[in-house]
Enzyme design. Structure first.
Site, short mmCIF file in Angstrom:
data_model
loop_
_atom_site.label_atom_id
_atom_site.label_comp_id
_atom_site.label_asym_id
_atom_site.label_seq_id
_atom_site.Cartn_x
_atom_site.Cartn_y
_atom_site.Cartn_z
CG ASP A 1 -2.19 0.86 0.91
OD1 ASP A 1 -2.14 1.68 -0.03
OD2 ASP A 1 -3.20 0.73 1.61
C1 BGC Z 1 -4.98 3.21 0.14
C2 BGC Z 1 -5.16 2.13 -0.92
C3 BGC Z 1 -5.02 2.74 -2.29
C4 BGC Z 1 -3.68 3.41 -2.39
C5 BGC Z 1 -3.38 3.98 -3.76
C6 BGC Z 1 -3.74 4.05 -0.10
O1 BGC Z 1 -3.69 5.14 0.74
O2 BGC Z 1 -4.91 2.60 1.41
O3 BGC Z 1 -6.40 1.51 -0.74
O4 BGC Z 1 -5.18 1.75 -3.26
O5 BGC Z 1 -3.63 4.45 -1.44
O6 BGC Z 1 -4.14 5.08 -4.02
#
Ligand code: BGC
Length: 717
Positions: free
Chosen positions: A267
């Site tokens: 993530d």
């Molecule tokens: C979130 C994810 C997301 C990623 C990319 C993160 O802050 O937890 O769910 O896919 O950002 O945008």
């Protein structure tokens, strides 16, 4: 390309090229201004040295940008390895559908698959090749802002919808290279993120292995079985170790138990956050922990970029681990056909300029299928010509797309007021602010109050402690109630809210979630009965915020409480009744459906080989066509570990014409009785079980006295 050719390509790469290949950055690192920022934007100067060999970009929202970035990249990349573009296409790309929790309310995997397919098509047209969806976290605590992104509190429903989304995005996972209107799916957040303490985003998680297997993994297993190409570990811990560094989760569970073959991407910033978790002293150790645990691509932490080269040089990490991660990235690119066509047939000219009429029609269908009618004192649907006043903060508000609305445009979104003005109703203009003077409503038959929470009050980093509908809205409704006119509340929200303070002021409640681009038009059609609301709650609506976490399938306790006759030494709060205001699976129709003649086939017992057939007669006693979700819950009466009373195993969403009847049949098998035992294995025990059939988890008819029997013939044989 054949696997051997991909391996050869890895062999031809320098260490810098390999590290670049397993790193993902936003377009900002390429000196571009645009791109969605969905996490803290750190600046890591080391990135400059890796830009030419970078593996992936996230967050673009236009094909021009994708084409320009890819072109420039290929002009400089020594080995001509294309970039892969990823984005959060969560509930639509340009045409925004109801939030995923609303899609949970549809109880309709086929519709959800269609929505994912349509979203993939729009996203693919703009150069997106991977979506960070589905988010399949089980959600039990409405304080957590991210409940909006999941499909609710039931593992079986979540699993069915997770698989549907993956099928919709990807189609046949083996044919992605040719299917230019499909994109790869990244299932997230692996695993247990929904169990954050106190509902606070990013907080700690303490989860048992039994619950992990029983409740949290099934949706991941279903998404992986459907062929999901990527998995994203959660920001949170499992047994004290962040998922990003957790080899038990990423190796034993994900690879060995679930058989996942695809790419694991971190993530946003999660590798670097191992330092804040206090399990790594610096970026270099964070990189080592994440890579060896099984995180193959680093999204936006810069830890791989800044740490891996030294780790290899000092022999703390063998280069073959990096090679394996690179190969996984190249395989994904190959699966998408990027080596043959890095643009997947997009051209800067055939642009996606607005939501299509197909998309809008599908979106309206989705709004009708997701909107939950919680209460209706014979006021809805409204007759043509009814004079309505439309009031409240969301009456003429386009901010009803909900978090993660990707490339959705507010100016392409219909407000409730606009939808009603285009309907058969007569909209009476109202002076603002509404003082609630009955004289202002003399020419009004029904008041429609658009309430709820703001778009920024749910989603990531949007947890809140008080779930009660806001005080000024309560006050507004008290005033409106004094007019003596029936008030219909239309609630926009990313989570279940506490509605108790407005209950006595309203004659009807439509729970619309954040309905998306077609929200206003579809809700107007629902209010007039042109469309019927057929959503069912995928999460319990609480009586009070103090009840969190709240979910229908909670484990039985030693001292169960009764709301009717509360006794002291029982499991309850002294000042709040137990159970939901509106329970899981609940939702009304514009009509009345009765259930009768519940029957079980044959001898009434089942064995591993012989399922049981349960049937029920449902009848629409009203004079409008209704859509009913007939629900079948099952559970062992006595088990080796504490279990819920029963859990949803089957459902059927059926249409009943006026006065129409149907016999609905479910096949209950031994597998429906399986649960996770102390040895962490799923199996079903011989013995008595409960079948519960009804329109929701609370209003069920129980069938007791049926048994899972040993198949004696088989044992003897
Ligand atoms: C979130 C994810 C997301 C990623 C990319 C993160 O802050 O937890 O769910 O896919 O950002 O945008």
């Amino acid at each position: 390309m054949e696997l051997e050719a991909l391996k050869k390509l890895v062999g031809a790469m320098t260490l810098t090229e390999k590290i670049g290949q397993i790193s993902q950055l936003t377009p900002q690192f390429l000196g571009r201004q645009d791109g969605a920022i969905t996490g803290p934007l750190a600046d890591f100067p080391e990135a400059a040295a890796f830009v030419e060999s970078l593996g992936s970009i996230l967050g673009t929202t236009s094909r021009e940008e994708v084409v320009a970035i890819q072109r420039e990249h290929l002009a400089h990349s020594r080995l001509k390895i294309p970039l892969i573009f990823m984005q959060d296409v969560i509930h639509g790309y340009r045409t925004i559908f109801p939030i995923p929790l609303g899609l949970g309310a549809t109880f309709d995997p086929a519709l959800v698959e269609q929505i994912a397919q349509y979203s993939a098509k729009e996203a693919a047209l703009d150069g997106i090749q991977v979506t960070f969806s589905p988010m399949v976290d089980l959600t039990r605590d409405a304080r957590w802002g991210r409940v909006l992104e999941g499909t609710g509190e039931d593992p079986t429903l979540n699993a069915a919808l997770a698989a549907a989304m993956v099928r919709g995005y990807q189609g046949d996972p083996e044919q992605l290279a040719q299917a230019h209107e499909r994109i790869a799916a990244c299932v997230k957040h692996f695993v247990g993120y929904g169990a954050v303490a106190g509902g606070r985003d990013y907080d700690t998680v303490d989860l048992s292995k039994i619950s992990l297997q029983q409740d949290y993994l099934p949706a991941f297993a279903a998404a992986i079985a459907a062929g999901a190409k990527l998995v994203m570990p959660a920001f949170t811990l499992f047994e004290g170790v962040p998922a990003t560094a957790n080899s038990y989760l990423l190796q034993e569970v994900l690879r060995e138990e679930l058989g996942f073959q695809g790419l694991v991407i971190s993530d946003w910033g999660a590798v670097g956050e191992l330092i804040s978790h206090g399990v790594a002293r610096d970026q270099s150790q964070a990189a080592a922990l994440a890579l060896t645990a099984g995180v193959e691509m680093d999204m936006m932490s810069g830890a791989y970029i800044s740490g891996l080269a030294d780790l290899v040089a000092t022999k703390q990490i063998p280069e073959h681990i990096i090679d394996a991660a690179v190969l996984r990235v190249l395989r994904l690119k190959n699966d998408l056909g990027l080596f043959e066509d890095p643009y997947r047939q997009i051209t800067p000219t055939a642009a996606l300029t607005e939501p299509s009429s197909t998309g809008r029609t599908l979106a309206q269908k989705a709004v009708a299928a997701s909107t939950v009618l919680l209460k209706n004192q014979q006021v809805l649907p409204l007759q043509a010509g009814t004079r309505v006043a439309v009031v409240g903060p969301y009456a003429d508000n386009r901010q009803i797309l909900g978090a993660w609305h990707c490339a959705g445009h507010y100016d392409e979104t219909t407000t409730l007021l606009a939808g009603l003005q285009a309907s058969s109703l007569e909209v009476v203009p109202m002076a603002e602010p509404i003082l609630g003077d009955p004289a202002d409503f003399t020419n009004v038959d029904v008041i429609i109050a658009a309430l709820g929470e703001g778009e920024l009050e749910s989603g990531e980093a949007a947890s809140k402690g008080d779930l009660t509908i806001a005080a000024p809205q309560q006050e507004l409704l008290r005033k409106l109630a004094r007019t003596g006119k029936p008030v219909v509340a239309v609630v926009f929200a990313g989570r279940p809210l506490v509605l108790e303070p407005i209950e006595s002021s309203v004659a009807a409640i439509l729970y619309a979630w954040f309905p998306g681009t077609e929200g206003g038009s579809a809700l107007a059609k629902i209010l007039t009965g042109e469309l019927a609301p057929s959503g069912r709650l995928p999460m319990s609506v609480p009586r009070s915020s103090a009840q969190m976490p709240l979910y229908y399938n909670q484990l039985r306790t030693g001292r169960p409480a009764s709301n009717k006759t509360p006794v002291k030494y029982s499991s309850r709060l002294m000042d709040v009744l137990n159970g939901p205001a509106y329970g899981f699976g609940f939702g009304l129709d514009y009509g009345a459906v009765t259930y009768s003649n519940l029957r079980v086939s044959g001898a009434g017992n089942l064995t591993a080989q012989t399922p049981l057939t349960v049937s029920v007669q449902v009848e629409n006693t009203g004079d409008r066509t209704v859509t009913e979700v007939v629900q079948c819950y099952v559970g062992p009466q006595v088990a080796e570990v504490a279990r819920p009373r029963y859990e949803l195993k089957h459902w059927q969403k059926i249409e009943l014409s006026p006065r129409g009847q149907a016999q609905v049949t479910f096949t209950v098998t031994a597998a429906d009785l399986a649960y996770v035992h102390r040895d962490l294995q799923w199996r079903s025990d011989f013995g008595a079980f409960t079948i519960a059939i009804g329109p929701n988890a609370e209003q069920v008819t129980l069938l007791q006295g049926h048994y899972l029997e040993a198949n004696l013939e088989k044992q003897e044989g």
